[in-house]
Design an enzyme around this catalytic site. Structure first.
Site, PDB file in Angstrom:
ATOM      1  N   THR A 181       0.844  -1.191   0.000  1.00  0.00           N
ATOM      2  CA  THR A 181       0.000   0.000   0.000  1.00  0.00           C
ATOM      3  C   THR A 181       0.877   1.238   0.000  1.00  0.00           C
ATOM      4  OG1 THR A 181      -1.771   1.154   1.170  1.00  0.00           O
ATOM      5  CG2 THR A 181      -0.238  -0.080   2.533  1.00  0.00           C
ATOM      6  N   GLU A 325      -4.846  -2.505   4.676  1.00  0.00           N
ATOM      7  CA  GLU A 325      -4.498  -3.162   5.940  1.00  0.00           C
ATOM      8  C   GLU A 325      -5.683  -3.897   6.558  1.00  0.00           C
ATOM      9  OE1 GLU A 325      -3.727  -0.223   4.887  1.00  0.00           O
ATOM     10  OE2 GLU A 325      -1.879   0.587   5.748  1.00  0.00           O
ATOM     11  N   TRP A 438      -8.387  22.973  12.376  1.00  0.00           N
ATOM     12  CA  TRP A 438      -8.430  22.015  11.288  1.00  0.00           C
ATOM     13  C   TRP A 438      -9.640  22.240  10.402  1.00  0.00           C
ATOM     14  CZ3 TRP A 438      -7.404  16.704  14.058  1.00  0.00           C
ATOM     15  CH2 TRP A 438      -6.037  16.625  14.395  1.00  0.00           C
TER      16      TRP A 438
HETATM   17  P1  ADP Z   1      -3.979   4.055  -0.600  1.00  0.00           P
HETATM   18  O1  ADP Z   1      -3.302   4.486   0.655  1.00  0.00           O
HETATM   19  O2  ADP Z   1      -3.088   3.670  -1.703  1.00  0.00           O
HETATM   20  O3  ADP Z   1      -5.132   4.941  -1.002  1.00  0.00           O
HETATM   21  P2  ADP Z   1      -5.857   2.174   0.492  1.00  0.00           P
HETATM   22  O4  ADP Z   1      -6.790   1.783  -0.543  1.00  0.00           O
HETATM   23  O5  ADP Z   1      -5.440   1.178   1.478  1.00  0.00           O
HETATM   24  O6  ADP Z   1      -4.596   2.669  -0.200  1.00  0.00           O
HETATM   25  O7  ADP Z   1      -6.455   3.451   1.173  1.00  0.00           O
HETATM   26  C1  ADP Z   1      -7.184   3.390   2.354  1.00  0.00           C
HETATM   27  C2  ADP Z   1      -7.609   4.778   2.705  1.00  0.00           C
HETATM   28  O8  ADP Z   1      -8.603   5.246   1.795  1.00  0.00           O
HETATM   29  C3  ADP Z   1      -8.242   4.891   4.057  1.00  0.00           C
HETATM   30  O9  ADP Z   1      -7.268   4.971   5.067  1.00  0.00           O
HETATM   31  C4  ADP Z   1      -9.054   6.173   3.911  1.00  0.00           C
HETATM   32  O10 ADP Z   1      -8.266   7.313   4.103  1.00  0.00           O
HETATM   33  C5  ADP Z   1      -9.478   6.131   2.462  1.00  0.00           C
HETATM   34  N1  ADP Z   1     -10.852   5.609   2.350  1.00  0.00           N
HETATM   35  C6  ADP Z   1     -11.255   4.359   2.107  1.00  0.00           C
HETATM   36  N2  ADP Z   1     -12.601   4.282   2.059  1.00  0.00           N
HETATM   37  C7  ADP Z   1     -13.070   5.520   2.283  1.00  0.00           C
HETATM   38  C8  ADP Z   1     -14.375   6.094   2.387  1.00  0.00           C
HETATM   39  N3  ADP Z   1     -15.482   5.387   2.220  1.00  0.00           N
HETATM   40  N4  ADP Z   1     -14.444   7.413   2.658  1.00  0.00           N
HETATM   41  C9  ADP Z   1     -13.338   8.158   2.822  1.00  0.00           C
HETATM   42  N5  ADP Z   1     -12.087   7.675   2.733  1.00  0.00           N
HETATM   43  C10 ADP Z   1     -11.952   6.375   2.481  1.00  0.00           C
END
Ligand code: ADP
Length: 537
Positions: A181, A325, A438
Site C-alpha cells: 500500500t 491493511e 483544522w
Molecule cells: P492508498 O493508501 O493507496 O489509497 P488504500 O486503498 O489502502 O490505499 O487506502 C485506504 C484509505 O482510503 C483509508 O485509510 C481512507 O483514508 C481512504 N478511504 C477508504 N474508504 C473511504 C471512504 N469510504 N471514505 C473516505 N475515505 C476512504
C-alpha cells in the site's frame, strides 16, 4: 468444537463441488471468454502443479502483474491453495517502486499479462529473486520478450495436472497473500494476509448487513485485483458460487456499462471517481441494468452521487470504508431499521458517512484526551482490530508507528455519532491546518460536488504566509457548464454550509483532477504544483 483450519482451498473446493456449472466471464483482448467453475477448478489446479514443478514451495511469494481476468482469478486460488503467497503487484506504480516491492517480497515467479510485459522488461535486471516469468496471453505461443526465462501460461497449463491435490496441513495463520500500500513518504508498505483472515473476511462479504453477496448474484469486481484483493470479492464470489464478470484490460466506463447490461450484473464495486464517470454516461444513454447494489469505497462517496444513483437510476448505493491493511471491509453506511423513517435529508446524511463496524471487528476513535465521546463532533484517530486486520507491515520498521498495543492506527481522523456511525473527517495528512484549527478537505469537496455544474472537485491545504495553510479548491466542470460557472458562484454555494474561515481562498478550474493508481484524487500532485499559490510575489 472442532478446530478445522480456515483455508483458501476449501473456498475453491466448494465452488467445484456445488457450483460446477456456474459461470466465470472474462473480457479478453479477443472478446468475452466464458467457462464454468468446473473448468476454472481444473485450470487452477493445473496452474498449481505447474508452479510446483517450477520449484514454488510453501511460503514462496508468487507475483501477479495483471488486470482483472480469469487467469488472474486462477492465480488467486492456485497460489494460496498450494501454500504459496499470492503477491498482487500494482501495475500502475513507477518502475522503481515495482522493483522495490518485488525485491522486498522476494517474489520467485511472476505472472504477467501480455500487454504489461514491457513494463517488467524495463526493470528485469533489477529483479534478482525472480526465477521465472509466466506470460498470460490468449495464445499458447510465447510472445516475443526479452524476459528470461519466460514461459507461456497457456502452454504450461496444457502440461499441468487438472487433479492436483492441495495440502490439508497448512496452518490457517500462514500467509496466503500480500499487497503493498502506498505511503505518504518512502516506499510502499507490505501487508500480509493470512488464510484465516481472508476466509473470515469472505464471510463478512456475505452478510446481509454488509453487501450480502450470494449465489444468486452476478458480481463485477471493477476495483483492480491488484488493489486490496479487489475488496475480497473474487474470493467470496468463488466460495458462494456467484457468477463473476471480470472486466479485463483497460476497462473504461463504456465497457463497464456494456458488461453490466449484457451480463445482467447485480453487484459491482468501485471507487467514487468510477461511479461518477459511469453516471455521466448513464445520463447520456440510459441502460437496462439489473444492479441490486453498487458498492463504493476507497474515498468518500459524495452525498450527491449517492442521491443520483438512488433517486435517478433507482440503484441502491452502498458506501463502505476500508483500507489495504483491513482486507479491506471495515464499515458500511447502512441504515438501521428504525432509521428508515427519517427524512430524506437525514437518511442521506447517514449514508454519506462511512458507517458502522462490520461484525467481528472492534473500533476506537482516540483524540488528545483518550476515546472521544460518541457525539458526532469530537474528532480523533480511528483505531481498528480484528481477525482480518493486518498486525504489521512486512519487514518494515513503520510497523511501530501504525500497530500499537494490538490496534491498527489507521491515520484517518473521524468523528463517531450516537448511533455508532463513523464519519471520516480526513486523512491526517490531508487535513488543512489553518491558523491552528483544522478544516476538513473532505467536507468541502463533497459539498462542491453537490453543485449541479461540478463533475469532480478536490480541496488541498496550500502553505500560506499568515495562516500556515489555506484550502484551495480544484474543480472540473461538466461539459455543458464549461466556462459558465465562476469561482464566486461556487464559493457562494458553499457559504451557507460552512464557517467563513473554512471557505476555500481560491478555486482553480482544471480539465482533469490527477488520480492515483486506483482512481483516487492525487492531492499530493496538486499540493506540489500549487505550493506557492498563496505566497506573496
Ligand atoms: P492508498 O493508501 O493507496 O489509497 P488504500 O486503498 O489502502 O490505499 O487506502 C485506504 C484509505 O482510503 C483509508 O485509510 C481512507 O483514508 C481512504 N478511504 C477508504 N474508504 C473511504 C471512504 N469510504 N471514505 C473516505 N475515505 C476512504
Amino acid at each position: 468444537m472442532m478446530q478445522t483450519p480456515l483455508l483458501m482451498k476449501s473456498l475453491l473446493e466448494r465452488a467445484e463441488k456445488l457450483f460446477p456449472n456456474k459461470e466465470v466471464v472474462s473480457r479478453t483482448a479477443n472478446g468475452l471468454l466464458r467457462y464454468t467453475y468446473r473448468e476454472y477448478g481444473q485450470r487452477t489446479r493445473r496452474l498449481s502443479s505447474v508452479l510446483a514443478s517450477l520449484g514454488v514451495e510453501r511460503g514462496d511469494r508468487v507475483a501477479t502483474f495483471a488486470w482483472n481476468s480469469h487467469r488472474h482469478l486462477e492465480a488467486y486460488f492456485a497460489i494460496p491453495s498450494m501454500g504459496a503467497v499470492l503477491h498482487t503487484v500494482n501495475i500502475r506504480l513507477f518502475p522503481e517502486q515495482i522493483a522495490y516491492i518485488v525485491n522486498h517480497a522476494e517474489d520467485k515467479v511472476m505472472l504477467i499479462d501480455e500487454d504489461l510485459v514491457p513494463l517488467i522488461e524495463g526493470i528485469q535486471d533489477k529483479l534478482p529473486t525472480v526465477l521465472a516469468y509466466i506470460i498470460m496471453s490468449d495464445k499458447a505461443e510465447l510472445p516475443a520478450t526479452t524476459l528470461q526465462p519466460a514461459y507461456s501460461y497457456e502452454a504450461l497449463l496444457q502440461t499441468g495436472d487438472p487433479s492436483f491435490e492441495y495440502p490439508d496441513d497448512l496452518d490457517e495463520n500462514a500467509p496466503m497473500g500480500m499487497c503493498y500500500t502506498s505511503a505518504t513518504t518512502g516506499n510502499p508498505k507490505g501487508v500480509v494476509y493470512s488464510h484465516r483472515g481472508i476466509v473470515l473476511h469472505s464471510y463478512a462479504v456475505g452478510l446481509v448487513d454488509t453487501i450480502g453477496m450470494s449465489e444468486s448474484d452476478t458480481v463485477l469486481p471493477i476495483v483492480p485485483m491488484f488493489h486490496a484483493n479487489a475488496w475480497g470479492q473474487p474470493f467470496a464470489a468463488v466460495w458462494y458460487g456467484s457468477k463473476q464478470v471480470l472486466p479485463g484490460p483497460q476497462p473504461n466506463p463504456h465497457i463497464l456499462l456494456d458488461l453490466m447490461e449484457q451480463e445482467q450484473v447485480t453487484l459491482a464495486a468501485a471507487v467514487p471517481t468510477i461511479w461518477l464517470s459511469v453516471a455521466k454516461l448513464l445520463d447520456e444513454h440510459p441502460r437496462d441494468l439489473k444492479l441490486r447494489a453498487v458498492l463504493c469505497g476507497g474515498s468518500a462517496a459524495p452525498r450527491a452521487l449517492i442521491q443520483t444513483y438512488e433517486e435517478k437510476y433507482n440503484i441502491p448505493f452502498v458506501h463502505a470504508y476500508g483500507m489495504t491493511e483491513t482486507s479491506p471491509l471495515a464499515t458500511f453506511a447502512r441504515l438501521k431499521s428504525y432509521q428508515r423513517n427519517l427524512s430524506k435529508d437525514e437518511i442521506l446524511d447517514y449514508r454519506a458517512k462511512q458507517g458502522f463496524l462490520v461484525p467481528g471487528l472492534d473500533m476506537r476513535v482516540v483524540g488528545d484526551r483518550g476515546d472521544v465521546a460518541w457525539n458526532g463532533e469530537e474528532m480523533g484517530e480511528l483505531l481498528l482490530r480484528g481477525p482480518w486486520i493486518a498486525s504489521e507491515y512486512y519487514r518494515d520498521e513503520r510497523t511501530r508507528d501504525a500497530f500499537k498495543n494490538g490496534w491498527l492506527h489507521t491515520g484517518d481522523v473521524a468523528t463517531i455519532d450516537p448511533e455508532g456511525f463513523i464519519k471520516l473527517v480526513d486523512r491526517t495528512k490531508d487535513l488543512v491546518k489553518s491558523g491552528g484549527e483544522w478544516i476538513s478537505s473532505m467536507d468541502l469537496e463533497n459539498a462542491l460536488m453537490a453543485h449541479p455544474a461540478v463533475f469532480e472537485a478536490t480541496v488541498v491545504g496550500i502553505p500560506h504566509p499568515k495562516w500556515y495553510e489555506r484550502p484551495l479548491a480544484f474543480v472540473t466542470l461538466k461539459d455543458a457548464f464549461k466556462s459558465k460557472v465562476d469561482k464566486q458562484e461556487l464559493i457562494e454555494f458553499l457559504r451557507p454550509h460552512f464557517a467563513k474561515w473554512w471557505l476555500p481562498d481560491d478555486v482553480v478550474f482544471i480539465d482533469e483532477i490527477p488520480k492515483t493508481s486506483v482512481g483516487k484524487f492525487l492531492k499530493r500532485a496538486l499540493r506540489d504544483q500549487y505550493a506557492s499559490h498563496f505566497k506573496p510575489n
